[in-house]
Scaffold this active site. Structure first.
Site, PDB file in Angstrom:
ATOM      1  CB  CYS A  20      -0.910   0.003   1.230  1.00 29.76           C
ATOM      2  SG  CYS A  20      -1.996   1.447   1.347  1.00 29.76           S
ATOM      3  CG  HIS A  72      -5.624  -2.055  -1.670  1.00 37.34           C
ATOM      4  ND1 HIS A  72      -4.601  -2.703  -1.033  1.00 37.34           N
ATOM      5  CD2 HIS A  72      -5.372  -0.724  -1.512  1.00 37.34           C
ATOM      6  CE1 HIS A  72      -3.773  -1.824  -0.493  1.00 37.34           C
ATOM      7  NE2 HIS A  72      -4.215  -0.609  -0.782  1.00 37.34           N
ATOM      8  CD  GLU A  73      -6.662   1.800  -4.272  1.00 39.83           C
ATOM      9  OE1 GLU A  73      -6.883   2.819  -3.571  1.00 39.83           O
ATOM     10  OE2 GLU A  73      -5.553   1.250  -4.329  1.00 39.83           O
TER      11      GLU A  73
END
Length: 226
Positions: free
Chosen positions: A131, A173-174
């Site tokens: 990340c 993830h986003e």
């Protein structure tokens, strides 16, 4: 999203002013790091807080920051902006063996607003994940292999789209970022590695060597998003 995840306390006017400050700075803004409050709050749903031209400028700036990092996704909270906006793009050349194992194919540029994902089927895949807001670290995260993403486009169209493989990992993830969730919340923490130690010991298309050497399983961990 856990019940304790707070929503942003910023008003629409404050968000709009913050966005304009960032856009007017004349330079690419820094990506905020773990510990910044925007990363641990539920971002405000986008409901027209920004004029169309300001929204377009923000999306373009986010794309530039994502490319500069470099990364395959960036959420507005990673710039300290508590709005449900993210950009995605994966056009990198990767090792063919890794691409095949991870089901990684190119993803064209997308700007998504107010996204929500729903797992499709029971299949999961576990791989190392990093990340831009946790610089220098990676950990194994098991995620659904297939998801249905519901989102809005910048012009207000409602979209439903299926994603699989690495693309599904990116959109999860986003979207998590917009709900105050970081990948480490879902990770097998025994797998946590610095980038240098990952490169020295565990860099491989799959996670078998790391699983044996670090002593973790590859089952889903952490919390769910609703």
């Amino acid at each position: 999203m856990t019940p304790s995840t707070p929503g942003t306390a910023m008003t629409d006017d404050q968000i709009r002013e913050l966005v304009e400050q960032i856009l007017s700075a004349g330079m690419l803004p820094p990506i905020v790091q773990a510990g910044h409050p925007a990363l641990r709050q539920r971002a405000a749903a986008y409901n027209g807080q920004l004029p169309a031209d300001q929204l377009a400028r923000l999306i373009e700036l986010m794309r530039q920051v994502m490319h500069e990092a470099p990364g395959v996704g960036l959420a507005a909270p990673q710039l300290g902006i508590p709005l449900q906006i993210a950009v995605l793009e994966d056009q990198y050349d990767v090792d063919p063996e890794a691409a095949a194992l991870r089901n990684r194919i190119p993803l064209e540029f997308l700007a998504i607003l107010n996204p929500r994902y729903t797992p499709q089927g029971s299949g999961t895949a576990a791989f190392y994940e990093g990340c831009l807001s946790l610089n220098g670290l990676q950990a194994v995260v098991a995620r659904p292999e297939n998801v249905l993403l519901e989102y809005e486009t910048p012009d207000g169209a409602a979209v439903q789209r299926q994603f699989s493989g690495w693309q599904a990992r990116i959109v999860q993830h986003e979207t998590d970022h917009l709900n105050g969730i970081l990948y480490i919340d879902r990770a097998q923490l025994r797998s946590l590695s610095s980038n240098s130690e990952y490169a020295a010991h565990w860099a491989a298309p799959g996670i078998g060597r790391a699983r044996e050497g670090l002593g973790f399983d590859d089952q889903p961990a952490g919390i769910s998003v609703s």
